[in-house]
Design a protein around this motif. Sequence first.
Motif, PDB file in Angstrom:
ATOM      1  N   PHE A  94     -45.318   9.192 -29.440  1.00 52.36           N
ATOM      2  CA  PHE A  94     -46.615   9.827 -29.663  1.00 52.36           C
ATOM      3  C   PHE A  94     -47.625   9.341 -28.623  1.00 52.36           C
ATOM      4  N   GLN A  95     -48.783   9.983 -28.658  1.00 55.13           N
ATOM      5  CA  GLN A  95     -49.849   9.603 -27.732  1.00 55.13           C
ATOM      6  C   GLN A  95     -50.269   8.151 -27.956  1.00 55.13           C
ATOM      7  N   SER A  96     -50.425   7.787 -29.228  1.00 57.17           N
ATOM      8  CA  SER A  96     -50.739   6.387 -29.530  1.00 57.17           C
ATOM      9  C   SER A  96     -49.412   5.653 -29.679  1.00 57.17           C
ATOM     10  N   PHE A  97     -49.350   4.459 -29.153  1.00 56.97           N
ATOM     11  CA  PHE A  97     -48.048   3.815 -28.988  1.00 56.97           C
ATOM     12  C   PHE A  97     -47.479   3.318 -30.314  1.00 56.97           C
ATOM     13  N   ASN A  98     -48.375   3.013 -31.269  1.00 55.11           N
ATOM     14  CA  ASN A  98     -47.938   2.593 -32.612  1.00 55.11           C
ATOM     15  C   ASN A  98     -46.991   1.405 -32.619  1.00 55.11           C
ATOM     16  N   THR A 161     -31.808   3.871 -30.731  1.00 52.26           N
ATOM     17  CA  THR A 161     -30.827   4.317 -31.727  1.00 52.26           C
ATOM     18  C   THR A 161     -29.901   5.388 -31.166  1.00 52.26           C
ATOM     19  N   GLN A 162     -30.051   5.709 -29.878  1.00 51.32           N
ATOM     20  CA  GLN A 162     -29.298   6.796 -29.237  1.00 51.32           C
ATOM     21  C   GLN A 162     -29.443   8.107 -30.005  1.00 51.32           C
ATOM     22  N   PRO A 163     -30.708   8.567 -30.144  1.00 50.94           N
ATOM     23  CA  PRO A 163     -30.956   9.803 -30.872  1.00 50.94           C
ATOM     24  C   PRO A 163     -30.370  10.996 -30.122  1.00 50.94           C
ATOM     25  N   LYS A 164     -30.093  12.051 -30.862  1.00 51.52           N
ATOM     26  CA  LYS A 164     -29.612  13.288 -30.240  1.00 51.52           C
ATOM     27  C   LYS A 164     -30.783  14.118 -29.734  1.00 51.52           C
ATOM     28  N   MET A 165     -31.961  13.852 -30.317  1.00 49.31           N
ATOM     29  CA  MET A 165     -33.121  14.664 -29.985  1.00 49.31           C
ATOM     30  C   MET A 165     -34.354  13.756 -29.930  1.00 49.31           C
ATOM     31  N   VAL A 166     -35.146  13.911 -28.867  1.00 48.78           N
ATOM     32  CA  VAL A 166     -36.372  13.124 -28.719  1.00 48.78           C
ATOM     33  C   VAL A 166     -37.571  14.072 -28.776  1.00 48.78           C
ATOM     34  N   PHE A 167     -38.552  13.726 -29.612  1.00 49.71           N
ATOM     35  CA  PHE A 167     -39.785  14.498 -29.716  1.00 49.71           C
ATOM     36  C   PHE A 167     -40.913  13.676 -29.107  1.00 49.71           C
ATOM     37  N   ALA A 168     -41.561  14.231 -28.100  1.00 49.95           N
ATOM     38  CA  ALA A 168     -42.657  13.508 -27.440  1.00 49.95           C
ATOM     39  C   ALA A 168     -43.918  14.360 -27.507  1.00 49.95           C
ATOM     40  N   ASP A 169     -44.965  13.804 -28.113  1.00 51.51           N
ATOM     41  CA  ASP A 169     -46.216  14.553 -28.308  1.00 51.51           C
ATOM     42  C   ASP A 169     -47.311  13.945 -27.435  1.00 51.51           C
ATOM     43  N   GLU A 170     -47.651  14.615 -26.352  1.00 55.76           N
ATOM     44  CA  GLU A 170     -48.679  14.127 -25.415  1.00 55.76           C
ATOM     45  C   GLU A 170     -48.474  12.646 -25.093  1.00 55.76           C
ATOM     46  N   PRO A 171     -47.301  12.275 -24.610  1.00 53.20           N
ATOM     47  CA  PRO A 171     -46.988  10.843 -24.476  1.00 53.20           C
ATOM     48  C   PRO A 171     -47.844  10.119 -23.436  1.00 53.20           C
ATOM     49  N   THR A 172     -48.514  10.866 -22.570  1.00 56.35           N
ATOM     50  CA  THR A 172     -49.348  10.191 -21.572  1.00 56.35           C
ATOM     51  C   THR A 172     -50.832  10.442 -21.810  1.00 56.35           C
ATOM     52  N   GLY A 173     -51.152  10.958 -22.996  1.00 55.03           N
ATOM     53  CA  GLY A 173     -52.534  11.312 -23.295  1.00 55.03           C
ATOM     54  C   GLY A 173     -53.516  10.153 -23.264  1.00 55.03           C
ATOM     55  N   ASN A 174     -53.017   8.931 -23.474  1.00 51.33           N
ATOM     56  CA  ASN A 174     -53.906   7.765 -23.483  1.00 51.33           C
ATOM     57  C   ASN A 174     -53.849   6.957 -22.192  1.00 51.33           C
ATOM     58  N   LEU A 175     -53.227   7.515 -21.129  1.00 50.23           N
ATOM     59  CA  LEU A 175     -53.003   6.723 -19.918  1.00 50.23           C
ATOM     60  C   LEU A 175     -53.771   7.301 -18.735  1.00 50.23           C
ATOM     61  N   ASP A 176     -54.121   6.437 -17.788  1.00 53.14           N
ATOM     62  CA  ASP A 176     -54.732   6.942 -16.559  1.00 53.14           C
ATOM     63  C   ASP A 176     -53.657   7.661 -15.746  1.00 53.14           C
ATOM     64  N   SER A 177     -54.091   8.438 -14.721  1.00 48.94           N
ATOM     65  CA  SER A 177     -53.129   9.358 -14.117  1.00 48.94           C
ATOM     66  C   SER A 177     -52.001   8.652 -13.377  1.00 48.94           C
TER      67      SER A 177
END
Length: 227
Positions: A94-98, A161-177
Amino acid sequence: MDTGLILSGEKIVKSYRSGDATIRVLDGATITISAGEMVVLFGPSGSGKTTLLHVLAGLEQPDSGSVSVNGTDVYSLSDARRSRMRREQFGFIFQSFNLLSSMSALENVQIPLWTLGRKNARGLAAQVLERVGLAHRMHHRPAELSGGEQQRVAIARALVTQPKMVFADEPTGNLDSSSASSVMNCLVSAVRDSNAGCLLVTHNAQWGELADRVLYLIDGRVEVEPK
Ligand SMILES: Nc1ncnc2c1ncn2[C@@H]1O[C@H](COP(=O)(O)OP(=O)(O)O)[C@@H](O)[C@H]1O
Ligand SMILES: [Mg+2]
């Protein structure tokens, strides 16, 4: 033979109530993601990307339409079986690293393995942290890491965990360019190495070139061309 995972969302409709009004955020969205495929979904802020990701990942039931993983209807599973499927087969960024602030990077990455009762959690976590370029940061806590490094820890946690599917939601939204580019390249190459499918949602058109396929969320539907 393991033929990998195919995720399919069919005619998904999802509305939210806002006071007296009802907003139909998803209005017949249909999408299929094949094993090992990197799909980037664009859409402006507020277009329903996060809602669609949550529906596809088994986190939020749609009003109508269906989601299936290799032919299994995700929302016909019990809550317990659906959450087990998420833990075993999916990874989330996610956008926030949690990250848990009291734990080291190495411990944070082990958490999903502990949850699944897998063996050799420490060894596997160390391997994945090395893969994302953080071998020298394993014993640091989140507060001692840069934003980009924290997101790499989150990437390692999603992939361990070697997932079969990765969901990424705005993963760089909190980072500088500049750290955004390196984190995104890290994410894409680590996902490709692991042979997972990936749905990456973002409003930033820059990341399209990393994808096997680019899609657009427009008026609640998934389109192959921008408007
Ligand atoms: N839990 C909720 N309750 C009410 N409205 C929501 C909820 N989640 C999202 N929305 C609304 O749905 C629309 C789409 O939100 P979202 O899926 O977060 O879009 P995006 O990720 O593309 O920015 C927005 O108008 C948002 O305010
Ligand atoms: Mg969003």
